[in-house]
Design a protein around this motif. Structure first.
Motif, PDB file in Angstrom:
ATOM      1  N   THR A   1       3.575  -1.178   7.865  1.00 28.20           N
ATOM      2  CA  THR A   1       3.169   0.175   8.220  1.00 28.20           C
ATOM      3  C   THR A   1       2.495   0.883   7.054  1.00 28.20           C
ATOM      4  N   VAL A   2       3.024   0.718   5.847  1.00 29.49           N
ATOM      5  CA  VAL A   2       2.443   1.370   4.672  1.00 29.49           C
ATOM      6  C   VAL A   2       1.022   0.874   4.427  1.00 29.49           C
ATOM      7  N   VAL A   3       0.802  -0.426   4.519  1.00 29.38           N
ATOM      8  CA  VAL A   3      -0.553  -0.961   4.327  1.00 29.38           C
ATOM      9  C   VAL A   3      -1.494  -0.433   5.408  1.00 29.38           C
ATOM     10  N   THR A   4      -1.014  -0.360   6.644  1.00 26.49           N
ATOM     11  CA  THR A   4      -1.850   0.124   7.741  1.00 26.49           C
ATOM     12  C   THR A   4      -2.299   1.561   7.508  1.00 26.49           C
ATOM     13  N   LEU A   5      -1.348   2.440   7.228  1.00 19.53           N
ATOM     14  CA  LEU A   5      -1.668   3.863   7.106  1.00 19.53           C
ATOM     15  C   LEU A   5      -2.378   4.181   5.792  1.00 19.53           C
ATOM     16  N   SER A   6      -1.994   3.531   4.701  1.00 19.41           N
ATOM     17  CA  SER A   6      -2.583   3.838   3.397  1.00 19.41           C
ATOM     18  C   SER A   6      -4.033   3.414   3.302  1.00 19.41           C
ATOM     19  N   SER A   7      -4.426   2.422   4.068  1.00 24.45           N
ATOM     20  CA  SER A   7      -5.804   1.931   3.983  1.00 24.45           C
ATOM     21  C   SER A   7      -6.772   2.724   4.854  1.00 24.45           C
ATOM     22  N   GLY A   8      -6.293   3.718   5.572  1.00 28.56           N
ATOM     23  CA  GLY A   8      -7.205   4.579   6.311  1.00 28.56           C
ATOM     24  C   GLY A   8      -7.034   4.585   7.809  1.00 28.56           C
ATOM     25  N   PHE A   9      -6.214   3.684   8.356  1.00 26.03           N
ATOM     26  CA  PHE A   9      -5.978   3.725   9.799  1.00 26.03           C
ATOM     27  C   PHE A   9      -5.131   4.942  10.138  1.00 26.03           C
ATOM     28  N   LYS A  10      -5.410   5.568  11.280  1.00 27.14           N
ATOM     29  CA  LYS A  10      -4.685   6.756  11.693  1.00 27.14           C
ATOM     30  C   LYS A  10      -3.663   6.394  12.757  1.00 27.14           C
ATOM     31  N   GLY A  11      -2.452   6.817  12.536  1.00 25.21           N
ATOM     32  CA  GLY A  11      -1.379   6.553  13.482  1.00 25.21           C
ATOM     33  C   GLY A  11      -0.145   7.306  13.065  1.00 25.21           C
ATOM     34  N   GLY A  12       0.932   7.106  13.777  1.00 25.74           N
ATOM     35  CA  GLY A  12       2.160   7.824  13.496  1.00 25.74           C
ATOM     36  C   GLY A  12       3.123   7.020  12.657  1.00 25.74           C
ATOM     37  N   GLU A  13       3.973   7.751  11.929  1.00 28.45           N
ATOM     38  CA  GLU A  13       5.030   7.120  11.139  1.00 28.45           C
ATOM     39  C   GLU A  13       6.369   7.144  11.855  1.00 28.45           C
ATOM     40  N   VAL A  14       6.480   7.930  12.941  1.00 29.05           N
ATOM     41  CA  VAL A  14       7.786   8.182  13.543  1.00 29.05           C
ATOM     42  C   VAL A  14       8.361   6.911  14.175  1.00 29.05           C
TER      43      VAL A  14
ATOM     44  N   GLY B   1       1.839   6.412  -2.653  1.00 25.35           N
ATOM     45  CA  GLY B   1       1.343   5.694  -3.825  1.00 25.35           C
ATOM     46  C   GLY B   1       0.251   4.705  -3.484  1.00 25.35           C
ATOM     47  N   LEU B   2       0.432   3.935  -2.407  1.00 30.83           N
ATOM     48  CA  LEU B   2      -0.583   2.953  -2.034  1.00 30.83           C
ATOM     49  C   LEU B   2      -1.852   3.636  -1.541  1.00 30.83           C
ATOM     50  N   HIS B   3      -1.704   4.795  -0.897  1.00 29.73           N
ATOM     51  CA  HIS B   3      -2.888   5.546  -0.478  1.00 29.73           C
ATOM     52  C   HIS B   3      -3.715   5.948  -1.700  1.00 29.73           C
ATOM     53  N   ALA B   4      -3.053   6.399  -2.775  1.00 29.37           N
ATOM     54  CA  ALA B   4      -3.771   6.751  -3.999  1.00 29.37           C
ATOM     55  C   ALA B   4      -4.429   5.534  -4.633  1.00 29.37           C
ATOM     56  N   VAL B   5      -3.745   4.395  -4.574  1.00 28.55           N
ATOM     57  CA  VAL B   5      -4.321   3.166  -5.139  1.00 28.55           C
ATOM     58  C   VAL B   5      -5.575   2.765  -4.373  1.00 28.55           C
ATOM     59  N   PHE B   6      -5.517   2.815  -3.040  1.00 30.54           N
ATOM     60  CA  PHE B   6      -6.702   2.473  -2.243  1.00 30.54           C
ATOM     61  C   PHE B   6      -7.872   3.385  -2.582  1.00 30.54           C
ATOM     62  N   ARG B   7      -7.616   4.677  -2.720  1.00 36.74           N
ATOM     63  CA  ARG B   7      -8.699   5.616  -3.015  1.00 36.74           C
ATOM     64  C   ARG B   7      -9.274   5.382  -4.410  1.00 36.74           C
ATOM     65  N   LYS B   8      -8.440   4.923  -5.322  1.00 39.93           N
ATOM     66  CA  LYS B   8      -8.904   4.729  -6.690  1.00 39.93           C
ATOM     67  C   LYS B   8      -9.707   3.446  -6.851  1.00 39.93           C
ATOM     68  N   ILE B   9      -9.226   2.362  -6.258  1.00 39.68           N
ATOM     69  CA  ILE B   9      -9.888   1.069  -6.480  1.00 39.68           C
ATOM     70  C   ILE B   9     -10.991   0.800  -5.466  1.00 39.68           C
ATOM     71  N   VAL B  10     -10.998   1.536  -4.343  1.00 42.39           N
ATOM     72  CA  VAL B  10     -12.037   1.339  -3.323  1.00 42.39           C
ATOM     73  C   VAL B  10     -12.705   2.688  -3.068  1.00 42.39           C
ATOM     74  N   PRO B  11     -13.728   3.056  -3.841  1.00 43.73           N
ATOM     75  CA  PRO B  11     -14.354   4.369  -3.672  1.00 43.73           C
ATOM     76  C   PRO B  11     -15.028   4.537  -2.310  1.00 43.73           C
ATOM     77  N   TRP B  12     -15.537   3.460  -1.734  1.00 42.76           N
ATOM     78  CA  TRP B  12     -16.232   3.570  -0.450  1.00 42.76           C
ATOM     79  C   TRP B  12     -15.199   3.614   0.668  1.00 42.76           C
ATOM     80  N   PRO B  13     -15.052   4.740   1.374  1.00 44.69           N
ATOM     81  CA  PRO B  13     -13.950   4.884   2.334  1.00 44.69           C
ATOM     82  C   PRO B  13     -14.018   3.918   3.502  1.00 44.69           C
ATOM     83  N   TYR B  14     -15.231   3.459   3.893  1.00 42.11           N
ATOM     84  CA  TYR B  14     -15.329   2.560   5.053  1.00 42.11           C
ATOM     85  C   TYR B  14     -14.830   1.151   4.738  1.00 42.11           C
ATOM     86  N   LEU B  15     -14.724   0.840   3.448  1.00 47.20           N
ATOM     87  CA  LEU B  15     -14.242  -0.483   3.070  1.00 47.20           C
ATOM     88  C   LEU B  15     -12.720  -0.556   3.072  1.00 47.20           C
ATOM     89  N   ARG B  16     -12.044   0.585   2.932  1.00 47.12           N
ATOM     90  CA  ARG B  16     -10.585   0.580   2.835  1.00 47.12           C
ATOM     91  C   ARG B  16      -9.923   0.028   4.103  1.00 47.12           C
TER      92      ARG B  16
END
Length: 492
Positions: free
Chosen positions: A210-223, A139-154
């Motif tokens: 963790t959710v804020v980190t991954l949803s905003s565009g950082f790449k990493g693991g959830e495990v 859900g937060l990933h969708a919110v970031f994509r919707k409110i921040v169209p420029w991917p480098y800003l996320r």
């Protein structure tokens, strides 16, 4: 605040994909190779080769194991674990104290009815926590994509949010892997195995970080974060229920991961490899209950549902978790909705019925269908052949650029392209040799111009053109009519 296994899986997948281009493999063998790569990554990172092999078999489709890849996955996981050991890699050791007098860490402990009841209650919390993590992440990933169209800003906003939460809480305990810390007072996975080693809300804070980190565009693991969340929640539940903290931390460690990835068998085996077989019955109960109570949610949206956990008539066969998540339940039950709708011929005398009058205006338009396969690419030389997009994506991008109003790609289920072999869809992975149809709709002149302009992309492909009708629907104003019951009989 993310794990390291996500990037390792991406690198392993890239290596396996590179090997596929040079080896004459069938679609089934390509899938087996990718599964072996997953098993090797999981078994090597966590030091659990058996769990890694089962995880690769179990994660592709919910409720079904792909036994044909068992031996390759087992060999890959064991070899990966041996390679890490030969390189001097050491994994974290976890020890559980004997909870039953006279039992050792290698004996299966006797069952305690009261303890089992507490495990069942905690397993429900573990399943719900896995749902919370997965839904917040998507859900937060969708919110970031919707409110921040420029991917480098996320990532910039996500990083600022993580920094703000760190200063607001006054601790760095929820950054990084969180397996251990030089600070003896820090909340970590290891500290959660001791009484008072985690706060009541430590698991929730780790979810948010963790959710804020991954949803905003950082790449990493959830495990690894899920291990932290489960161990911290288990520690808190043990305090509330008066249960052994080390056992409940271990239960949460594997159960939340089982619910988030829908892999209860792999997580049960992982618990045996990490914590010993003494409490395998409790581990199995926790993993399978968390798996069942997590429903059709999970961190891997491409996961297929081979055996639905719950009866869902609206769910198509072998649907993905993404499709299940997109199916929104109706706010009004269908039976109630039918009961409040007026039936034809049942209007009361003098009742005013509102009717729509629509007009269909047809006009001729053209349709082009281009047949190819998903693996087709432009014939380029050198290193560029590794960076070119699939041909169907290039055609659709070119159509969009040229202003064609409609261009889509349809994947078939069974068939062949040209004079190739007959191919079938596989429920667990995409078949790159299966027939694919790119369909474009537009004016004939526009479509002809596109084909002439992009002849290098279309040359040698089967292209079909046909005339179709485009219908424009025009609605008139609403018309109010006084009708009687007799007038409705036999009417529209």
């Amino acid at each position: 605040s993310a794990g390291r296994e996500g990037t390792a899986i991406q690198m392993g997948g890239s290596i396996a994909s590179a090997f596929q281009r040079f080896l004459p493999l069938s679609p089934q063998d390509r899938g087996t190779l990718l599964m072996a790569g997953m098993a090797a990554g999981f078994g090597g990172i966590f030091g659990t080769p058996l769990a890694g092999a089962i995880f690769a078999l179990e994660v592709l489709a919910i409720g079904r194991l792909s036994y044909e890849a068992l031996i390759p996955c087992l060999i890959a996981a064991v070899m990966s674990d041996w390679t890490c050991a030969a390189w001097g890699i050491r994994h974290t050791d976890y020890h559980l104290a004997a909870l039953v007098s006279g039992s050792s860490g290698t004996d299966i402990a006797g069952l305690d009815g009261i303890l089992m009841a507490k495990v069942i209650a905690a397993s429900a919390a573990f399943g719900l926590a896995s749902v919370l993590f997965a839904e917040l992440a998507h859900g937060l990933h969708a919110v970031f994509r919707k409110i921040v169209p420029w991917p480098y800003l996320r990532p910039a906003l996500g990083g600022a949010a993580v920094i703000a939460m760190t200063y607001a809480l006054g601790t760095r305990d929820y950054l990084g892997l969180g397996v251990g810390s030089p600070d003896s007072s820090a909340v970590t996975i290891l500290s959660s195995f001791h009484a008072g080693g985690a706060g009541d809300l430590s698991w929730l804070w780790k979810i948010l970080f963790t959710v804020v980190t991954l949803s905003s565009g950082f790449k990493g693991g959830e495990v690894t974060p899920l291990f932290f969340i489960g161990a911290a929640l288990g520690n808190a539940l043990s305090r509330w229920m008066g249960a052994p903290p080390e056992l409940f931390a271990a239960l949460g460690f594997v159960a939340i991961f089982a619910g988030a990835t829908n892999t209860p068998l792999a997580c049960t085996i992982m618990a045996i490899e990490l914590f010993g077989p003494a409490y395998v019955v409790y581990f199995a109960v926790a993993c399978y209950l968390a798996y069942f109570l997590s429903g059709h949610s999970g961190i891997y949206l491409s996961q297929r549902i081979a055996a639905p956990k719950l009866r869902s008539p609206a769910l198509p066969p072998h649907a993905s978790l993404r499709a299940a998540r997109e199916l929104k339940p109706s706010l009004i039950p269908s039976r109630f909705a039918r009961s409040v709708q007026p039936r034809s011929g049942s209007a009361a005398k003098g009742e005013t019925i509102m009717t729509h009058r629509h007009k269909v205006v047809p006009r001729e338009i053209g349709q082009v269908r281009i047949y190819l396969t998903p693996k087709d690419r432009r014939n380029v030389k050198g290193l560029k052949r590794f960076t070119t997009k699939p041909l169907y994506r290039e055609i659709i991008a070119a159509a969009k650029k040229d202003g064609i109003p409609h261009a889509v790609a349809h994947r078939t289920h069974h068939g062949y392209s040209g004079r190739g072999d007959v191919q079938s869809e596989h429920p667990e992975y995409a078949n790159p040799s299966l027939n694919l149809c790119v369909e474009m709709i537009g004016e004939r002149d526009q479509l002809e111009k596109f084909c002439r302009k992009h002849g290098e992309l279309l040359q040698g492909k089967v292209i079909v053109y046909k005339h179709v009708e485009h219908w424009d629907i025009h609605a008139h104003d609403l018309v109010e009519t006084d009708v009687q019951p007799d007038e409705l009989k036999g009417g529209n």
